[in-house]
Design a protein around this motif. Structure first.
Motif, PDB file in Angstrom:
ATOM      1  N   PRO A 147     -11.544  30.834 -34.224  1.00  0.00           N
ATOM      2  CA  PRO A 147     -12.837  31.220 -34.527  1.00  0.00           C
ATOM      3  C   PRO A 147     -13.968  30.767 -33.227  1.00  0.00           C
ATOM      4  CG  PRO A 147     -12.270  28.736 -35.434  1.00  0.00           C
ATOM      5  CD  PRO A 147     -11.072  29.461 -35.001  1.00  0.00           C
ATOM      6  N   LEU A 148     -14.918  31.430 -33.430  1.00  0.00           N
ATOM      7  CA  LEU A 148     -16.005  31.460 -32.303  1.00  0.00           C
ATOM      8  C   LEU A 148     -16.296  29.716 -32.238  1.00  0.00           C
ATOM      9  CD1 LEU A 148     -18.319  34.691 -32.660  1.00  0.00           C
ATOM     10  CD2 LEU A 148     -16.072  34.332 -31.333  1.00  0.00           C
ATOM     11  N   SER A 149     -16.522  29.440 -30.914  1.00  0.00           N
ATOM     12  CA  SER A 149     -16.893  28.210 -30.492  1.00  0.00           C
ATOM     13  C   SER A 149     -18.518  28.079 -31.086  1.00  0.00           C
ATOM     14  CB  SER A 149     -16.614  27.882 -29.188  1.00  0.00           C
ATOM     15  OG  SER A 149     -17.315  28.393 -28.223  1.00  0.00           O
ATOM     16  N   PRO A 150     -19.242  26.860 -31.152  1.00  0.00           N
ATOM     17  CA  PRO A 150     -20.650  26.755 -31.371  1.00  0.00           C
ATOM     18  C   PRO A 150     -21.328  27.355 -30.048  1.00  0.00           C
ATOM     19  CG  PRO A 150     -19.566  25.021 -31.914  1.00  0.00           C
ATOM     20  CD  PRO A 150     -18.409  25.751 -31.093  1.00  0.00           C
ATOM     21  N   HIS A 151     -20.724  27.344 -28.893  1.00  0.00           N
ATOM     22  CA  HIS A 151     -21.357  27.833 -27.361  1.00  0.00           C
ATOM     23  C   HIS A 151     -21.257  29.330 -27.712  1.00  0.00           C
ATOM     24  CE1 HIS A 151     -22.342  28.222 -23.475  1.00  0.00           C
ATOM     25  NE2 HIS A 151     -21.381  29.150 -23.271  1.00  0.00           N
TER      26      HIS A 151
END
Length: 340
Positions: free
Chosen positions: A320-324
């Motif tokens: 999944p995409l990271s928070p960054h």
């Protein structure tokens, strides 16, 4: 039955599948097979790899009726431009979801035994802030489910609730990890939860409405942000770059319609750092025509970073995409909003 070379489809036949969806049974049929086994799976997997293809989800583990997307194999930095060409702007593939894709479906399940007193169940429910707790003997013998509603029903009848008389024993909502998620949502909505079994019959988790809400926020937010960015890019760039700038990039016979460009081509329209001298000169003119007053190098670098993140989404990167990365999408979308 062992798959032989005479049954193998040609590379051209396999390449024709790229970008299409098909069922596992359809793929097996191309190799003269009806079911997966330890003989044919490696052969089919190798044939796909030799053609530069893969499937999502993997044909080796998904259900026979699952609709798979045929994609390029091992999309990485060297293949990002090709990946960009596979998915039209504003069009991202639809993914099928299984019960097991929800983290809580495999996150373990707190339960009580049928010999436990009721206060043991209610204490755990209060402690964990649960609305229900299953009554399971051993690993897989379901006896019932205790809910706050089922306990209240006993009080309403003037009875003293016990574990035995308060647990729900009929119509217990259960699913298995390989079941299609969407087909079970009405049941989840009706009961508020689904008990989840692994393929071996052991209970491995429980799904509630909150789990679905949280998971779909995680899954949908990147798609929403990328769609928002593409829409704003067309609004920002389209009015100034439609026509001759697009034809300079795509050729004189192109319609000049900016909306027909791939995401990577947005960068070629603006980047001052590209090999082709003609395109570089056109990009200089294009950038000057925008008159934005922002740093060109930073803008193009951020646009390219968004392209890479978009490819992760479009080609179902398992991570999944990271928070960054989510913040990067939000920031760039916000910048485009200011430029509008």
């Amino acid at each position: 039955m062992i798959v032989t070379d005479t049954r193998r489809p040609s590379s051209q036949e396999l390449l024709a599948l790229k970008g299409k969806t098909l069922r596992v049974t359809d793929l097996l049929a191309m190799f003269g097979e009806r079911a997966r086994n330890f003989h044919n799976v490696p052969v089919i997997e190798r044939a796909l790899q030799e053609a530069g293809l893969d499937t999502h989800p993997s044909f080796t583990t998904c259900g026979l009726a699952t609709r798979m997307l045929v994609i390029a194999h091992n999309i990485g930095p060297a293949g990002e431009e090709e990946a960009d060409e596979e998915v039209q702007p504003g069009i991202l593939p639809q993914q099928s979801f299984k019960i097991g894709d929800i983290p809580s479906a495999r996150g373990g399940v707190f339960s009580v035994k049928s010999t436990a007193p009721l206060h043991t169940a209610t204490y755990t429910m209060r402690q964990k802030n649960y609305s229900q707790i299953p009554v399971i003997d051993g690993m897989a013998e379901i006896k019932g489910v205790i809910t706050w509603s089922s306990i209240a029903a006993r009080y309403e009848k003037g009875e003293v609730p016990t574990l035995a008389n308060a647990m729900v024993q009929d119509s217990i909502p259960m699913a298995e990890v390989h079941h299609d998620l969407f087909s079970r949502l009405p049941e989840l909505r009706q009961y508020g939860y689904l008990l989840v079994r692994d393929n071996n019959g052991i209970f491995v988790g429980i799904i509630t409405g909150d789990d679905i809400t949280g998971q779909f926020h995680t899954l949908a937010l990147p798609f929403f942000l990328v769609g928002e960015i593409e829409s704003r890019l067309r609004l920002c760039l389209g009015p100034k770059l439609t026509g001759d700038p697009v034809r300079a990039l795509k050729g004189p016979n192109h319609s000049g319609d900016f909306s027909k460009l791939m995401f990577g081509e947005y960068i070629k329209l603006l980047s001052g750092d590209q090999q082709n001298a003609g395109l570089r000169a056109c990009a200089d003119t294009n950038w000057a025509s925008l008159g934005w007053g922002v740093d060109r190098t930073q803008f193009v670098a951020q646009l390219d970073r968004v392209r890479i993140i978009r490819n992760q989404i479009a080609h179902f990167d398992e991570e999944p995409l990271s928070p960054h990365e989510i913040d990067e999408l939000r920031e760039f979308s916000g910048l485009l909003k200011q430029l509008l």
